[in-house]
Design a protein around this motif. Structure first.
Motif, PDB file in Angstrom:
ATOM      1  N   GLU A   1      -9.645   0.504 -12.145  1.00 36.38           N
ATOM      2  CA  GLU A   1      -8.200   0.321 -12.155  1.00 36.38           C
ATOM      3  C   GLU A   1      -7.534   1.282 -11.160  1.00 36.38           C
ATOM      4  O   GLU A   1      -6.621   0.900 -10.432  1.00 36.38           O
ATOM      5  CB  GLU A   1      -7.665   0.542 -13.576  1.00 36.38           C
ATOM      6  N   ILE A   2      -8.029   2.522 -11.127  1.00 37.10           N
ATOM      7  CA  ILE A   2      -7.453   3.492 -10.178  1.00 37.10           C
ATOM      8  C   ILE A   2      -7.683   3.001  -8.750  1.00 37.10           C
ATOM      9  O   ILE A   2      -6.765   3.011  -7.908  1.00 37.10           O
ATOM     10  CB  ILE A   2      -8.084   4.886 -10.379  1.00 37.10           C
ATOM     11  N   LEU A   3      -8.904   2.531  -8.489  1.00 36.70           N
ATOM     12  CA  LEU A   3      -9.196   2.049  -7.131  1.00 36.70           C
ATOM     13  C   LEU A   3      -8.350   0.827  -6.809  1.00 36.70           C
ATOM     14  O   LEU A   3      -7.816   0.695  -5.701  1.00 36.70           O
ATOM     15  CB  LEU A   3     -10.686   1.720  -7.003  1.00 36.70           C
ATOM     16  N   ARG A   4      -8.173  -0.061  -7.805  1.00 37.03           N
ATOM     17  CA  ARG A   4      -7.372  -1.267  -7.583  1.00 37.03           C
ATOM     18  C   ARG A   4      -5.938  -0.871  -7.231  1.00 37.03           C
ATOM     19  O   ARG A   4      -5.315  -1.435  -6.329  1.00 37.03           O
ATOM     20  CB  ARG A   4      -7.388  -2.103  -8.864  1.00 37.03           C
ATOM     21  N   ARG A   5      -5.411   0.139  -7.935  1.00 40.09           N
ATOM     22  CA  ARG A   5      -4.035   0.569  -7.640  1.00 40.09           C
ATOM     23  C   ARG A   5      -3.931   1.203  -6.274  1.00 40.09           C
ATOM     24  O   ARG A   5      -2.916   1.079  -5.593  1.00 40.09           O
ATOM     25  CB  ARG A   5      -3.562   1.540  -8.719  1.00 40.09           C
ATOM     26  N   ARG A   6      -5.011   1.914  -5.862  1.00 35.22           N
ATOM     27  CA  ARG A   6      -4.965   2.507  -4.520  1.00 35.22           C
ATOM     28  C   ARG A   6      -4.943   1.408  -3.462  1.00 35.22           C
ATOM     29  O   ARG A   6      -4.206   1.511  -2.474  1.00 35.22           O
ATOM     30  CB  ARG A   6      -6.177   3.407  -4.315  1.00 35.22           C
ATOM     31  N   VAL A   7      -5.751   0.373  -3.680  1.00 38.09           N
ATOM     32  CA  VAL A   7      -5.757  -0.741  -2.722  1.00 38.09           C
ATOM     33  C   VAL A   7      -4.362  -1.347  -2.641  1.00 38.09           C
ATOM     34  O   VAL A   7      -3.829  -1.609  -1.560  1.00 38.09           O
ATOM     35  CB  VAL A   7      -6.786  -1.814  -3.151  1.00 38.09           C
ATOM     36  N   ARG A   8      -3.751  -1.525  -3.822  1.00 37.75           N
ATOM     37  CA  ARG A   8      -2.419  -2.110  -3.847  1.00 37.75           C
ATOM     38  C   ARG A   8      -1.428  -1.238  -3.084  1.00 37.75           C
ATOM     39  O   ARG A   8      -0.640  -1.725  -2.270  1.00 37.75           O
ATOM     40  CB  ARG A   8      -1.974  -2.269  -5.300  1.00 37.75           C
ATOM     41  N   ALA A   9      -1.495   0.078  -3.326  1.00 34.49           N
ATOM     42  CA  ALA A   9      -0.566   0.999  -2.655  1.00 34.49           C
ATOM     43  C   ALA A   9      -0.782   0.945  -1.143  1.00 34.49           C
ATOM     44  O   ALA A   9       0.186   0.936  -0.364  1.00 34.49           O
ATOM     45  CB  ALA A   9      -0.776   2.412  -3.182  1.00 34.49           C
ATOM     46  N   LEU A  10      -2.051   0.889  -0.712  1.00 34.12           N
ATOM     47  CA  LEU A  10      -2.332   0.828   0.724  1.00 34.12           C
ATOM     48  C   LEU A  10      -1.756  -0.440   1.342  1.00 34.12           C
ATOM     49  O   LEU A  10      -1.206  -0.414   2.445  1.00 34.12           O
ATOM     50  CB  LEU A  10      -3.847   0.871   0.959  1.00 34.12           C
ATOM     51  N   ARG A  11      -1.872  -1.548   0.607  1.00 28.64           N
ATOM     52  CA  ARG A  11      -1.369  -2.810   1.159  1.00 28.64           C
ATOM     53  C   ARG A  11       0.152  -2.793   1.252  1.00 28.64           C
ATOM     54  O   ARG A  11       0.726  -3.299   2.221  1.00 28.64           O
ATOM     55  CB  ARG A  11      -1.820  -3.977   0.278  1.00 28.64           C
ATOM     56  N   ILE A  12       0.798  -2.172   0.255  1.00 25.02           N
ATOM     57  CA  ILE A  12       2.265  -2.084   0.330  1.00 25.02           C
ATOM     58  C   ILE A  12       2.654  -1.217   1.523  1.00 25.02           C
ATOM     59  O   ILE A  12       3.589  -1.536   2.274  1.00 25.02           O
ATOM     60  CB  ILE A  12       2.830  -1.514  -0.981  1.00 25.02           C
ATOM     61  N   MET A  13       1.886  -0.126   1.731  1.00 24.12           N
ATOM     62  CA  MET A  13       2.182   0.727   2.879  1.00 24.12           C
ATOM     63  C   MET A  13       1.997  -0.043   4.182  1.00 24.12           C
ATOM     64  O   MET A  13       2.768   0.125   5.127  1.00 24.12           O
ATOM     65  CB  MET A  13       1.270   1.965   2.861  1.00 24.12           C
ATOM     66  N   GLN A  14       0.979  -0.891   4.205  1.00 24.94           N
ATOM     67  CA  GLN A  14       0.743  -1.696   5.411  1.00 24.94           C
ATOM     68  C   GLN A  14       1.942  -2.608   5.697  1.00 24.94           C
ATOM     69  O   GLN A  14       2.405  -2.713   6.836  1.00 24.94           O
ATOM     70  CB  GLN A  14      -0.527  -2.529   5.228  1.00 24.94           C
ATOM     71  N   ALA A  15       2.460  -3.241   4.618  1.00 28.45           N
ATOM     72  CA  ALA A  15       3.619  -4.120   4.794  1.00 28.45           C
ATOM     73  C   ALA A  15       4.815  -3.324   5.285  1.00 28.45           C
ATOM     74  O   ALA A  15       5.568  -3.773   6.155  1.00 28.45           O
ATOM     75  CB  ALA A  15       3.934  -4.836   3.484  1.00 28.45           C
ATOM     76  N   GLN A  16       4.990  -2.089   4.748  1.00 30.52           N
ATOM     77  CA  GLN A  16       6.134  -1.277   5.157  1.00 30.52           C
ATOM     78  C   GLN A  16       5.983  -0.820   6.602  1.00 30.52           C
ATOM     79  O   GLN A  16       6.947  -0.795   7.363  1.00 30.52           O
ATOM     80  CB  GLN A  16       6.269  -0.069   4.234  1.00 30.52           C
ATOM     81  N   ALA A  17       4.752  -0.468   6.969  1.00 35.17           N
ATOM     82  CA  ALA A  17       4.519  -0.025   8.342  1.00 35.17           C
ATOM     83  C   ALA A  17       4.834  -1.154   9.312  1.00 35.17           C
ATOM     84  O   ALA A  17       5.449  -0.929  10.351  1.00 35.17           O
ATOM     85  CB  ALA A  17       3.066   0.429   8.501  1.00 35.17           C
ATOM     86  N   ALA A  18       4.459  -2.378   8.945  1.00 38.16           N
ATOM     87  CA  ALA A  18       4.739  -3.530   9.802  1.00 38.16           C
ATOM     88  C   ALA A  18       6.245  -3.747   9.921  1.00 38.16           C
ATOM     89  O   ALA A  18       6.736  -4.209  10.947  1.00 38.16           O
ATOM     90  CB  ALA A  18       4.067  -4.779   9.242  1.00 38.16           C
ATOM     91  N   GLN A  19       6.981  -3.388   8.871  1.00 34.85           N
ATOM     92  CA  GLN A  19       8.425  -3.546   8.907  1.00 34.85           C
ATOM     93  C   GLN A  19       9.050  -2.621   9.952  1.00 34.85           C
ATOM     94  O   GLN A  19       9.935  -3.012  10.699  1.00 34.85           O
ATOM     95  CB  GLN A  19       8.988  -3.214   7.517  1.00 34.85           C
TER      96      GLN A  19
END
Lengths: 231, 202, 245
Positions: free
Chosen positions: C225-243
């Motif tokens: 679950e911790i790893l899953r949340r880290r993946v999620r956080a990384l993907r959100i950061m990726q979307a923000q970086a693209a913004q």
């Protein structure tokens, strides 16, 4: 120059089916909510009528049908509402595949995601009500034949209610009376199989006929409701 | 190809939203609709898309396939973004591209790149910002070729860079002989566009 | 290492990596011992024959089904009161495991009941309470699934978990009352009020084995679950970086 070419209708409808099934199983989707609700309703029955197995066996098919009917109703609210809220429904109206077909596909996806699991879960719940295996097979068969009718009748209600504020509350009131014939023939076919001596055939045939009528009438009525209701 | 609208009148909820609207937009031309809030810009676009009933008048696309209605040859972009948060960005666009069928424009990844979402194809759309969702919505116009674009405030929620990129897409569409009817509050950088001002005289 | 250090997810991950093999080994050993005792040492029941051995799975599963809810209630307090970063991870991981043990309890109960009652299911008070518990687990899982943001889902689930913890004894009491109302006490009781020591020892070892199994699965699920949340956080950061780009 841009020129319109012949769209592939089958491919468009397949895309819609796949999308709706994906949405139902992804996070926030409602694929298994209906089964859960079904289980909860069936579990509540003995608390109300008592744990007498002979009595439960007698009323079991009726309880399974009522549970399936209510679970089906529960899922109807989202059938068109989410597409309405995010503007997808506007685009479905503008696309080339006829709205009637698109709605029929949406209802089919809804049945696959919420109706079919009810049919599959029914035998397990039949164990709780001590229904015999052969009779349970018959009940599952009537549910298989009858739940599509519930979904397609529900489609009309969803089409009427979706453009209204608080339509979700209106939906059951609109749909329940329309579902009466399905309930009557579904339960009588099931009971015929469980207790006899009435033959199983005639009510089951009428149930199948109701489903076929629903398949035809539902999408047309729902499309008409949407076209008049959208503003 | 020519979009002709004649004496359009729209009544909603007993109130006349607009009346006597007429215009002609030829291939490669744009019509910019302006006006204060409540002047009927959205109603006009929804009426052209066939989503709102016209009380009088009609709009038709002349010189196009007579089998198809105006709505079936138009892209409509409204206030809402038809984006499903639980599908990925690519799945969202691929669905509309397949459902709309007809002329395939660019493929899904090229279309996403055209609106600046190239690297995000595999992400769930739930992670997108409002501006990114709008760009995903606009990617549909690139992925499926339709001659008429009906756009209602298409650049709301877009930042300056995305705005400029979309203006480029619009000019490209006009250059290929497309038509655009767009309601907007802000200048879009479409030179030589016709203007239609709604709600001028109360 | 103090317990508080484990609050840091990174420390927790390191701890989980080190502890998991040991715990898994201990669970395997306990299961070997417990199954040996259950198969070869514990006697058959004079009435029920070998079917009594279902008890060695059924009873620990029931205990852990309930224990998982207790653990989730503690975690819920951790989420709502102390805002502990691992609390809702623990609750998130425990919910499906608790549901699985409860389901195991129901299935073994049905299998046990078939030769006893002649039906797979009778509305026995204990089993019925477990069925209601199972329904509550499923509701909880549905709530987890309905909310995309795990932190928000965690807070909502914590509220429901605590309400459930208060309600479960009331439900248990009501079901007992309902059951005695309808059926006088002649019904066979699973687990029985008294238990022979020759059955008790194997049962205790099996209970220990199940508890260790729970710990192993729980730790592994928390890590995931911790790893899953880290993946999620990384993907959100990726979307923000693209913004910003």
């Amino acid at each position: 120059m841009i020129s319109p070419a012949g769209p592939s209708l089958a491919s468009a409808l397949a895309a819609l089916l796949v999308r709706d099934l994906r949405l139902a199983v992804r996070i926030g989707g409602g694929a298994l909510m209906g089964v859960l609700f079904f289980l909860a309703v069936v579990t509540l029955v003995p608390f109300a009528v008592g744990p007498d197995l002979a009595l439960l066996r007698r009323i079991g098919p009726a309880m399974l049908w009522l549970g399936a009917l209510l679970a089906n109703l529960l899922a109807l609210d989202r059938l068109l509402a989410s597409d309405y809220e995010d503007g997808s429904l506007d685009l479905l109206l503008l696309a080339r595949p006829p709205l009637e077909l698109a709605l029929a596909v949406k209802a089919a996806a809804q049945w696959l995601a919420t109706g079919l699991p009810l049919v599959l879960a029914a035998p397990l719940l039949g164990l709780l009500l001590d229904i015999e295996p052969a009779a349970m097979g018959a009940v599952a068969l009537t549910l298989l034949a009858g739940t599509p009718a519930l979904t397609f009748i529900g489609l009309v209600g969803a089409g009427l209610a979706v453009t209204l504020r608080r339509g979700g509350l209106l939906l059951p009131i609109l749909v329940l009376p329309l579902a009466v014939p399905v309930l009557i023939f579904g339960v009588s076919a099931s009971n015929a199989a469980v207790v006899g001596p009435v033959p199983f055939g005639p009510p089951f045939m009428i149930l199948c006929a109701l489903t076929l009528v629903g398949l035809v009438v539902g999408p047309f009525a729902a499309a008409a409701a949407l076209r008049h209701g959208m503003e | 190809m020519e979009l002709v609208a004649d004496r359009l009148r729209c009544v909603r909820g007993g109130r006349e939203v607009f009346a006597g609207i007429g215009f002609r937009v030829r291939a490669g031309e744009a019509l910019v609709v302006t006006g204060p809030n409540g002047a009927g810009k959205s109603s006009l676009l929804r009426a052209l898309a066939g989503l709102v009933r016209l009380a009088e008048g009609q709009a038709a696309l002349l010189g196009a396939d007579p089998e198809l209605t105006l709505a079936e040859q138009a892209h409509f972009v409204g206030h809402l973004d038809p984006v499903k948060p639980s599908l990925t960005v690519a799945e969202n666009l691929a669905f509309w591209a397949r459902f709309y069928g007809g002329v395939q424009g660019r493929d899904v990844h090229d279309s996403l790149a055209a609106v600046g979402l190239g690297g995000l194809a595999h992400l769930p759309a739930a992670y997108l910002s409002a501006g990114q969702r709008r760009r995903l919505s606009l990617a549909r116009l690139v992925a499926v070729g339709r001659p008429v674009w009906l756009l209602d405030e298409p650049t709301a929620a877009l930042d300056a860079a995305a705005h400029a990129r979309f203006a480029g897409l619009m000019r490209e569409h006009l250059g290929r002989g497309g038509l655009i009817v767009v309601a907007t509050h802000v200048p879009l950088g479409l030179e030589g566009a016709q203007a239609l001002r709604l709600g001028e005289a109360p | 290492m103090a317990l508080i250090d484990l609050a840091n997810p990174t420390r927790f991950l390191a701890f989980a990596e080190r502890a998991l093999p040991w715990l898994a080994g201990a669970a395997a050993a306990a299961f070997a011992a417990g199954l040996y005792l259950a198969w070869f040492v514990a006697p058959d029941d004079y009435q029920q024959g070998a079917t009594v051995k279902i008890m060695f799975v059924h009873v620990p599963a029931a205990w852990l089904g309930m224990a998982a809810w207790a653990l989730m209630s503690l975690a819920a307090l951790g989420t709502l009161v102390w805002r502990h970063p691992l609390a809702d991870v623990a609750a998130r991981s425990a919910a499906p495991i608790g549901a699985a043990f409860t389901f195991l309890c129901l299935v073994t109960g049905a299998l046990w009941g078939r030769p006893m009652w002649g039906a797979y299911w009778v509305w026995d008070a204990r089993l019925t309470s477990m069925l209601v518990l199972f329904l509550m687990y499923l509701g909880l899982l549905a709530l987890w699934r309905a909310v995309e943001d795990p932190a928000r889902a965690g807070r909502l689930v914590a509220v429901l978990t605590l309400v459930g913890a208060i309600n479960l004894p009331i439900i248990k009491f009501s079901v007992d009352w309902w059951n005695t109302l309808h059926q006088p006490a002649s019904v066979f009781r699973l687990g029985g009020p008294t238990i022979d020591p020759s059955l008790l020892w194997p049962l205790m070892v099996m209970a220990l084995a199940f508890t260790l199994l729970f710990a192993v699965v729980q730790l592994a699920a928390m890590r995931n679950e911790i790893l899953r949340r880290r993946v999620r956080a990384l993907r959100i950061m990726q979307a923000q970086a693209a913004q910003r780009a």
